[in-house]
Design an enzyme around this catalytic site. Structure first.
Site, PDB file in Angstrom:
ATOM      1  N   CYS A   1       0.779  -1.208   2.374  1.00  0.00           N
ATOM      2  CA  CYS A   1       0.164   0.108   2.533  1.00  0.00           C
ATOM      3  C   CYS A   1       1.240   1.170   2.798  1.00  0.00           C
ATOM      4  CB  CYS A   1      -0.910   0.062   3.625  1.00  0.00           C
ATOM      5  SG  CYS A   1      -2.084   1.433   3.525  1.00  0.00           S
TER       6      CYS A   1
ATOM      7  N   HIS B   1      -4.433  -4.886   2.511  1.00  0.00           N
ATOM      8  CA  HIS B   1      -4.438  -5.435   3.867  1.00  0.00           C
ATOM      9  C   HIS B   1      -5.229  -6.744   3.890  1.00  0.00           C
ATOM     10  CE1 HIS B   1      -2.686  -2.037   5.983  1.00  0.00           C
ATOM     11  NE2 HIS B   1      -3.493  -1.212   5.347  1.00  0.00           N
TER      12      HIS B   1
END
Length: 481
Positions: A330, A427
């Protein structure tokens, strides 16, 4: 309303874990139970079934309850972006960024959505177990409170106050809380719990009776320290601070100032073939690291500056020259590219920040936030992947032609030409057992038969057993009205 609330004498007294255990205990009694936290402050967020975001502690509590996480379980989430301001999420959606002073002026208006979410949960379930935030003893924050006694009194929910004996002074914590809060607030407290006891519980009998005598509250139990909590998803980055494992392969991860969704690392710390180390501010990246992970962050450009201030950019280039591997997740992925542009000033002043240049990609921030659960396959191994995306910004460039994964028919992530630097927005990837094994094997690590999700379920059951042994769970749940 069928609800009971666990408040604490301070932060980190174990409220989240107590609520998770009580939710699992109630579920095993055949009750339809749901967790609820009116207000949370955390950069560790989960994507919900209804397409929003809540604190990951509430997602774990939902799991303990046998439910999918929903935005109503945590209607107000504050995600710190700096020491002075936070992004405000209301019922799963970003409504803006507020400085601390502005937050205190605005928060009373948020009682309405809090009560709306609470009403939906109580209508749908036999029982709602509520978690407070911080401590009601912070009386300077009482005006306009929506997290502790302000909520409890407005909603008419009885409170059990938890104190942490592990940090010492639990008698003062509990008796002192009663002394400093308003009598009307104190009247909401029906009892107390003493949490995190180490040693022979009988040695605290006198102290327990003293608390009952001084407060007039009923004691619901003394909860011994529960070491298996370390096997559950971390709620605080500090929970991951101690090196774990003594495996031959070393994984180092960088503790950014605004680190987010760090529980991505939880499955790795349980792999016996790994040594997982947090690199704290001021520390160099260890030369023996085989893999360096740049985790998520709430402030990509801010933490890029933070990273450089620690000298980690120099360490990363040296690590790469030595043949080491790098993984960015991310915000960490965004940092690995050539630049991060924020033309609208979503994370601070508008501008462009030079990236680390380890991936030939560029990122542009835009206000549309991507919140979605995903499934797909790891491009290199073909292993199945599941996880979630929670980010602003889009990343493009030549290295995206070598994607990390195929997610629902689209390429995702990027890989460097030498194959040693990888970035992904995904994630939760290491919770997928097959992928985790394939990825670690590609690094030369010894892998195990760890079934991560099954282990979490086993620990939640053990937590409920632990509370059933040491707490009057039936009496505590009977407080719900």
């Amino acid at each position: 309303m069928p609800a009971v609330m666990i408040q604490g004498t301070g932060s980190d007294v174990g409220k989240s874990l107590l609520v998770a255990g009580l939710c699992r205990a109630a579920r095993r009694r055949g009750l339809s139970v749901a967790p609820f936290k009116p207000q949370n402050m955390s950069n560790n967020a989960a994507v919900t079934a209804d397409g929003g975001e809540i604190g990951r502690a509430q997602a774990l509590q939902a799991r303990a309850s046998g439910l999918e996480p929903l935005t109503d379980m945590n209607p107000v989430l504050l995600k710190p972006e700096s020491d002075h301001g936070s992004q405000v999420i209301v019922q799963g959606r970003r409504v803006g960024t507020l400085r601390a002073r502005d937050w205190f002026e605005r928060k009373p208006a948020l009682m309405a959505p809090v009560l709306e979410s609470f009403a939906r949960l109580t209508a749908a379930h036999d029982l709602v177990i509520v978690e407070g935030a911080g401590s009601p003893a912070e009386v300077n924050l009482r005006r306009g409170d929506i997290a502790n006694m302000g909520f409890a009194r407005t909603a008419g929910v009885p409170v059990v106050l938890a104190g942490d004996i592990d940090r010492g002074g639990v008698i003062a914590q509990l008796v002192g809380t009663q002394a400093v809060i308003d009598p009307e607030d104190a009247a909401m407290i029906a009892g107390f719990l003493v949490n995190k006891f180490r040693g022979d519980v009988r040695l605290f009998d006198e102290g327990y009776r003293l608390i009952e005598a001084r407060t007039g509250w009923r004691g619901y139990g003394v909860v011994p320290f529960f070491p298996e909590a370390a096997l559950l998803p971390a709620e605080d980055a500090l929970d991951l601070g101690r090196p774990t494992g003594q495996g031959a392969l070393t994984v180092a991860w960088l503790a950014f100032s605004r680190v987010a969704n760090f529980d991505d690392l939880d499955p790795l710390k349980q792999e016996p073939g790994l040594t997982v180390r947090m690199v704290r501010p001021g520390q160099p990246i260890p030369a023996e690291a085989d893999l360096v992970i740049l985790p998520g962050t709430k402030s990509t450009r801010g933490d890029l500056a933070f990273l450089r201030a620690q000298g980690w950019d120099v360490d990363l280039r040296a690590h790469h020259r030595r043949g080491g591997r790098v993984l960015g997740i991310c915000g960490g992925y965004q940092m690995l590219g050539r630049s991060v542009a924020d033309p609208e000033g979503l994370e601070g002043a508008p501008g462009v920040t030079e990236g680390l240049g380890l991936l030939d990609v560029e990122t542009v921030m835009h206000p549309d936030k991507r919140l979605t659960r995903v499934a797909g396959r790891h491009r290199a191994s073909g292993a199945e992947l599941t996880g979630y995306e929670i980010h602003i910004g889009a990343t493009e460039g030549p290295d995206c032609a070598r994607p990390f994964a195929e997610i629902e028919g689209r390429p995702e992530g990027a890989t460097s030409a030498d194959g040693r630097v990888v970035g992904s927005y995904l994630h939760g990837m290491f919770g997928a057992d097959g992928f985790r094994r394939a990825f670690l094997e590609s690094l030369g690590a010894a892998t195990s038969d760890l079934a991560y999700d099954a282990r979490v379920e086993t620990v939640l059951d053990a937590l409920a057993d632990h509370l059933e042994t040491h707490v009057d769970v039936a009496g505590l749940l009977a407080l719900a009205r």
